[in-house]
Scaffold this active site. Structure first.
Site, PDB file in Angstrom:
ATOM      1  CB  SER A 137      -0.895   0.013   1.244  1.00  0.00           C
ATOM      2  OG  SER A 137      -1.589   1.237   1.364  1.00  0.00           O
ATOM      3  CE1 TYR A 150      -4.179  -1.953   5.234  1.00  0.00           C
ATOM      4  CE2 TYR A 150      -3.594   0.307   4.673  1.00  0.00           C
ATOM      5  CZ  TYR A 150      -3.946  -0.973   4.285  1.00  0.00           C
ATOM      6  OH  TYR A 150      -4.037  -1.270   2.946  1.00  0.00           O
TER       7      TYR A 150
END
Length: 257
Positions: A137, A150
């Site tokens: 990501s 995250y």
């Protein structure tokens, strides 16, 4: 060439995993869909025009990973590409997030990749060819508020990817990282249940098809890394080159959750 390539995909029941499987199948590849939800996998597989496989797999379960991937390798006489896509996120302030949430994201997003890669890599090494693609990501390079757990898990994915690429240099095995920004998928049903973040970044979000097309290109061209979209990639460069300036310039801009 993608035609005939056997591609094992984790997290393939929905979102970019399912869409990538569809595009790969249309290109003549053989996608092997895995995920925790059997019904979602069957629905995704029903849209595939060519040969494919479907296996229920929870990447956090050591025994299941060993058993299911061993069965896949036997059923398909090996695979050519491992696409590590399974993952989830929870957007919470650090002080509000229980420690268990940090562990759960790390267990799926990072350790899931470790488990699956350790099962597939020996067969790649034996034949001197293979491709490992890890969906990380932009968060793995650019930390933002309310995403400490995250972001940390995706930093771990990128650290693993870069170190493994160096370790496997000269073996014939390619290791790639795909780093997307926000994508309009069911990911946000869990990460952002009240819709605040999605509303704030709706102008910036990619469609699953756009993200999947980029992943397919990485597989086809065996590219080492891709940041997307372009604006996010530019933001990463700014942070890397001028971290203090970037904090001042983007502090409010990134606080969208």
């Amino acid at each position: 060439m993608l035609r005939g390539k056997k591609i094992l995909i984790t997290g393939a029941g929905s979102g970019i995993g399912a869409e990538t499987a569809r595009l790969l199948s249309a290109a003549g590849a053989v996608p092997i869909l895995t995920g925790r939800n059997g019904d979602k996998l069957k629905a995704a597989a029903a849209k595939l025009p060519g040969r494919h496989g479907v296996y229920t797999l929870d990447v956090t379960d050591n025994g299941q990973v060993e058993t299911v991937i061993a069965q896949i390798l036997a059923d398909f006489d090996g695979v050519d590409v491992l696409l590590n896509n399974a993952g989830f996120g929870l957007f919470e302030r650090f002080m509000d997030a229980p420690v268990s949430h940090f562990g759960a994201m790390m267990d799926t997003n990072y350790m899931g990749i470790v488990r699956c890669t350790k099962m597939v890599l020996p067969s790649f090494l034996a034949r001197g060819d293979g491709h490992i693609v890890n969906v990380a990501s932009i968060a793995g390079k650019l930390g933002t508020p309310k995403s400490t757990g995250y972001t940390a898990s995706k930093h771990a994915v990128l650290g693993l990817t870069n170190a493994l690429r160096a370790e496997l240099y000269g073996t014939g095995i390619v290791v790639s990282a795909v780093n997307p920004g926000p994508i309009d998928t069911p990911f946000f049903e869990q990460a952002d249940p009240d819709g605040t973040y999605v509303k704030n970044v709706s102008w910036f979000m990619m469609t699953p098809e756009r993200a999947a097309k980029s992943i397919v290109r990485v597989i086809d061209r065996r590219k080492a890394e891709l940041d997307m979209p372009f604006t996010a990639a530019a933001g990463v460069k700014l942070v890397q080159l001028f971290p203090r300036l970037a904090d001042r310039v983007t502090g409010k801009l990134l606080n969208k959750k």
